[in-house]
Design a protein around this motif. Structure first.
Motif, PDB file in Angstrom:
ATOM      1  N   PHE A  84       0.854  -1.187   0.000  1.00  0.00           N
ATOM      2  CA  PHE A  84       0.000   0.000   0.000  1.00  0.00           C
ATOM      3  C   PHE A  84       0.890   1.238   0.000  1.00  0.00           C
ATOM      4  CE2 PHE A  84      -2.790  -3.197   1.740  1.00  0.00           C
ATOM      5  CZ  PHE A  84      -4.046  -2.861   1.257  1.00  0.00           C
ATOM      6  N   TYR A  85       0.277   2.372  -0.250  1.00  0.00           N
ATOM      7  CA  TYR A  85       1.008   3.624  -0.049  1.00  0.00           C
ATOM      8  C   TYR A  85       0.215   4.507   0.901  1.00  0.00           C
ATOM      9  CZ  TYR A  85      -2.073   5.541  -3.725  1.00  0.00           C
ATOM     10  OH  TYR A  85      -3.153   5.924  -4.481  1.00  0.00           O
ATOM     11  N   ILE A  86       0.927   5.380   1.594  1.00  0.00           N
ATOM     12  CA  ILE A  86       0.302   6.265   2.575  1.00  0.00           C
ATOM     13  C   ILE A  86      -0.419   7.391   1.836  1.00  0.00           C
ATOM     14  CG2 ILE A  86       0.706   7.790   4.530  1.00  0.00           C
ATOM     15  CD1 ILE A  86       1.241   4.850   5.113  1.00  0.00           C
ATOM     16  N   PRO A  87      -1.733   7.554   2.047  1.00  0.00           N
ATOM     17  CA  PRO A  87      -2.497   8.518   1.244  1.00  0.00           C
ATOM     18  C   PRO A  87      -2.493   9.952   1.755  1.00  0.00           C
ATOM     19  CG  PRO A  87      -3.973   7.277   2.643  1.00  0.00           C
ATOM     20  CD  PRO A  87      -2.596   6.726   2.890  1.00  0.00           C
ATOM     21  N   SER A  88      -2.008  10.183   2.982  1.00  0.00           N
ATOM     22  CA  SER A  88      -2.116  11.532   3.554  1.00  0.00           C
ATOM     23  C   SER A  88      -1.003  11.757   4.574  1.00  0.00           C
ATOM     24  CB  SER A  88      -3.481  11.712   4.229  1.00  0.00           C
ATOM     25  OG  SER A  88      -3.552  10.925   5.412  1.00  0.00           O
ATOM     26  N   GLU A  89      -1.043  12.914   5.226  1.00  0.00           N
ATOM     27  CA  GLU A  89      -0.048  13.252   6.245  1.00  0.00           C
ATOM     28  C   GLU A  89      -0.450  12.774   7.636  1.00  0.00           C
ATOM     29  OE1 GLU A  89      -1.555  15.531   4.296  1.00  0.00           O
ATOM     30  OE2 GLU A  89       0.023  16.132   2.870  1.00  0.00           O
ATOM     31  N   SER A  90      -1.521  11.988   7.741  1.00  0.00           N
ATOM     32  CA  SER A  90      -2.099  11.678   9.048  1.00  0.00           C
ATOM     33  C   SER A  90      -1.238  10.771   9.916  1.00  0.00           C
ATOM     34  CB  SER A  90      -3.476  11.024   8.871  1.00  0.00           C
ATOM     35  OG  SER A  90      -3.350   9.728   8.314  1.00  0.00           O
ATOM     36  N   MET A  91      -0.235  10.081   9.335  1.00  0.00           N
ATOM     37  CA  MET A  91       0.600   9.193  10.143  1.00  0.00           C
ATOM     38  C   MET A  91       2.017   9.732  10.332  1.00  0.00           C
ATOM     39  SD  MET A  91      -1.161   6.776  11.375  1.00  0.00           S
ATOM     40  CE  MET A  91       0.149   5.708  11.975  1.00  0.00           C
ATOM     41  N   GLU A  92       2.221  11.004  10.035  1.00  0.00           N
ATOM     42  CA  GLU A  92       3.523  11.599  10.318  1.00  0.00           C
ATOM     43  C   GLU A  92       3.717  11.710  11.833  1.00  0.00           C
ATOM     44  OE1 GLU A  92       3.697  15.332   8.304  1.00  0.00           O
ATOM     45  OE2 GLU A  92       3.768  14.442   6.305  1.00  0.00           O
ATOM     46  N   PRO A  93       4.955  11.613  12.317  1.00  0.00           N
ATOM     47  CA  PRO A  93       6.203  11.669  11.545  1.00  0.00           C
ATOM     48  C   PRO A  93       6.718  10.318  11.039  1.00  0.00           C
ATOM     49  CG  PRO A  93       6.698  11.712  13.870  1.00  0.00           C
ATOM     50  CD  PRO A  93       5.201  11.704  13.774  1.00  0.00           C
ATOM     51  N   GLY A  94       6.160   9.204  11.540  1.00  0.00           N
ATOM     52  CA  GLY A  94       6.715   7.901  11.183  1.00  0.00           C
ATOM     53  C   GLY A  94       6.487   7.501   9.746  1.00  0.00           C
ATOM     54  N   LEU A  95       5.286   7.765   9.222  1.00  0.00           N
ATOM     55  CA  LEU A  95       4.931   7.414   7.852  1.00  0.00           C
ATOM     56  C   LEU A  95       4.484   8.682   7.132  1.00  0.00           C
ATOM     57  CD1 LEU A  95       2.930   4.121   8.539  1.00  0.00           C
ATOM     58  CD2 LEU A  95       5.309   4.334   7.786  1.00  0.00           C
ATOM     59  N   ILE A  96       5.100   8.952   6.005  1.00  0.00           N
ATOM     60  CA  ILE A  96       4.877  10.189   5.259  1.00  0.00           C
ATOM     61  C   ILE A  96       4.047   9.900   4.010  1.00  0.00           C
ATOM     62  CG2 ILE A  96       6.043  12.090   4.050  1.00  0.00           C
ATOM     63  CD1 ILE A  96       8.433  11.613   5.891  1.00  0.00           C
ATOM     64  N   LYS A  97       3.301  10.892   3.567  1.00  0.00           N
ATOM     65  CA  LYS A  97       2.465  10.741   2.381  1.00  0.00           C
ATOM     66  C   LYS A  97       3.270  10.179   1.212  1.00  0.00           C
ATOM     67  CE  LYS A  97      -0.749  13.257  -0.626  1.00  0.00           C
ATOM     68  NZ  LYS A  97      -1.403  14.560  -0.902  1.00  0.00           N
ATOM     69  N   ASN A  98       2.697   9.154   0.567  1.00  0.00           N
ATOM     70  CA  ASN A  98       3.272   8.436  -0.577  1.00  0.00           C
ATOM     71  C   ASN A  98       4.363   7.436  -0.199  1.00  0.00           C
ATOM     72  OD1 ASN A  98       1.619   9.555  -2.611  1.00  0.00           O
ATOM     73  ND2 ASN A  98       2.882  11.408  -2.647  1.00  0.00           N
ATOM     74  N   ASP A  99       4.642   7.257   1.097  1.00  0.00           N
ATOM     75  CA  ASP A  99       5.504   6.140   1.503  1.00  0.00           C
ATOM     76  C   ASP A  99       4.884   4.826   1.038  1.00  0.00           C
ATOM     77  OD1 ASP A  99       7.431   7.642   2.713  1.00  0.00           O
ATOM     78  OD2 ASP A  99       6.848   7.175   4.770  1.00  0.00           O
ATOM     79  N   ARG A 100       5.737   3.875   0.690  1.00  0.00           N
ATOM     80  CA  ARG A 100       5.284   2.530   0.332  1.00  0.00           C
ATOM     81  C   ARG A 100       5.454   1.616   1.536  1.00  0.00           C
ATOM     82  NH1 ARG A 100       3.951   6.005  -3.568  1.00  0.00           N
ATOM     83  NH2 ARG A 100       3.717   5.043  -5.602  1.00  0.00           N
ATOM     84  N   ILE A 101       4.402   0.911   1.891  1.00  0.00           N
ATOM     85  CA  ILE A 101       4.421   0.043   3.061  1.00  0.00           C
ATOM     86  C   ILE A 101       3.971  -1.360   2.685  1.00  0.00           C
ATOM     87  CG2 ILE A 101       4.062   1.883   4.760  1.00  0.00           C
ATOM     88  CD1 ILE A 101       1.063   1.213   4.680  1.00  0.00           C
ATOM     89  N   LEU A 102       4.361  -2.333   3.507  1.00  0.00           N
ATOM     90  CA  LEU A 102       3.895  -3.702   3.345  1.00  0.00           C
ATOM     91  C   LEU A 102       3.004  -4.067   4.518  1.00  0.00           C
ATOM     92  CD1 LEU A 102       7.057  -5.660   2.098  1.00  0.00           C
ATOM     93  CD2 LEU A 102       5.139  -4.769   0.747  1.00  0.00           C
ATOM     94  N   VAL A 103       1.903  -4.735   4.218  1.00  0.00           N
ATOM     95  CA  VAL A 103       0.931  -5.163   5.220  1.00  0.00           C
ATOM     96  C   VAL A 103       0.880  -6.684   5.235  1.00  0.00           C
ATOM     97  CG1 VAL A 103      -1.536  -5.223   5.740  1.00  0.00           C
ATOM     98  CG2 VAL A 103      -0.464  -3.078   5.066  1.00  0.00           C
ATOM     99  N   GLU A 104       1.024  -7.263   6.428  1.00  0.00           N
ATOM    100  CA  GLU A 104       0.913  -8.726   6.528  1.00  0.00           C
ATOM    101  C   GLU A 104      -0.453  -9.095   7.094  1.00  0.00           C
ATOM    102  OE1 GLU A 104       0.804 -10.600   9.357  1.00  0.00           O
ATOM    103  OE2 GLU A 104       1.681  -9.420  10.977  1.00  0.00           O
TER     104      GLU A 104
END
Length: 255
Positions: A54-74
């Motif tokens: 998935f990618y992060i759609p917004s700034e709502s998880m900053e500072p750890g996850l930034i908008k458009n970061d690519r993440i893996l979900v298990e």
């Protein structure tokens, strides 16, 4: 005068079956299509059962996850048990939580097609942190601005972001206004973004203390949860594994 011919020919093996020919290989183009088909099936199976990008759609998880970061979900962690407090989860929109841009997902036809089979990060979902699960009571805030779960304050300074805010549990427009939710119903979770002043999360969608005859639902159905974020994959210079913060280990079970 006799001459000897040095040229020899291979005679058929006496054990060879008459009329049997060597194994015939597929043409290269057919082998390529077959391999692509196998890869496609494997990608679909992996996406459906095990891991999805998935990618992060917004700034709502900053500072750890930034908008458009690519993440893996298990997904296997939730095959038998639901999400736990402190997990970062990806879930389907409960209804009206995403804005137009966030709900759109990949825009190009190729990206849309690849995301369907798990070969491109998927959009159109939300990413938040689980604060409460079944039976939990969540309160905001104590005299240090901390959220408490079942009476236990959370120490969130290591991962949550506050922009000139006084508390870790604001509803977007009313930072500092005390509130309480729970007990959380069975099969539901209460989620919040780490960027507490910029996240349309459960605290944003709950009834405000001053609301009358409010029927808003701040919870996320566990069945809508896709899985748990365990890797920040891209950009590569920020690659890391995602772990549950230690502060959630101190929360007592719900009464």
């Amino acid at each position: 005068m006799s001459t000897t011919d040095d040229t020899t020919t291979d005679a058929p093996s006496p054990d060879a079956e008459p009329g049997k020919k060597g194994k015939k290989h597929l043409p290269v183009w057919q082998e390529t299509i077959l391999l692509l088909g196998i890869a496609l099936v494997l990608a679909i199976v992996i996406k459906a059962l095990f891991v999805q990008a998935f990618y992060i759609p917004s700034e709502s998880m900053e500072p750890g996850l930034i908008k458009n970061d690519r993440i893996l979900v298990e997904k296997p962690s939730y095959w038998f048990d639901g999400p736990e407090r402190g997990d970062i989860v990806v879930f389907k929109d409960p209804g009206g939580w995403l804005n137009g841009e966030e709900a759109a997902g990949p825009t190009s036809p190729v990206a849309k097609m690849l995301s369907k089979v798990g070969l491109y990060p998927t959009g159109g979902h939300l990413v938040k942190r689980v604060i409460g699960v079944k039976g939990d009571v969540i309160k905001c805030c104590d005299d240090q601005g901390r959220i408490s779960v079942n009476g236990q304050p959370l120490n969130e300074k290591d991962y949550a972001r506050l922009d000139n805010a006084e508390c870790y549990g604001p509803m977007v427009d009313d930072c500092g206004e005390d509130w309480k939710v729970g007990p959380i119903p069975d099969g539901e979770i209460f989620v919040m973004g780490d960027n507490r002043n910029n996240s349309a999360d459960s605290s944003f969608h709950m009834c405000k203390p001053t609301d009358k005859d409010c029927t808003a639902n701040p919870y996320v159905d566990v069945d809508d949860v896709v899985g748990k974020v365990f890797v920040l994959l891209w950009p590569s210079d920020r690659f890391k594994f995602i772990h549950r913060p230690d502060t959630f280990a101190d929360i007592p079970d719900a009464d």
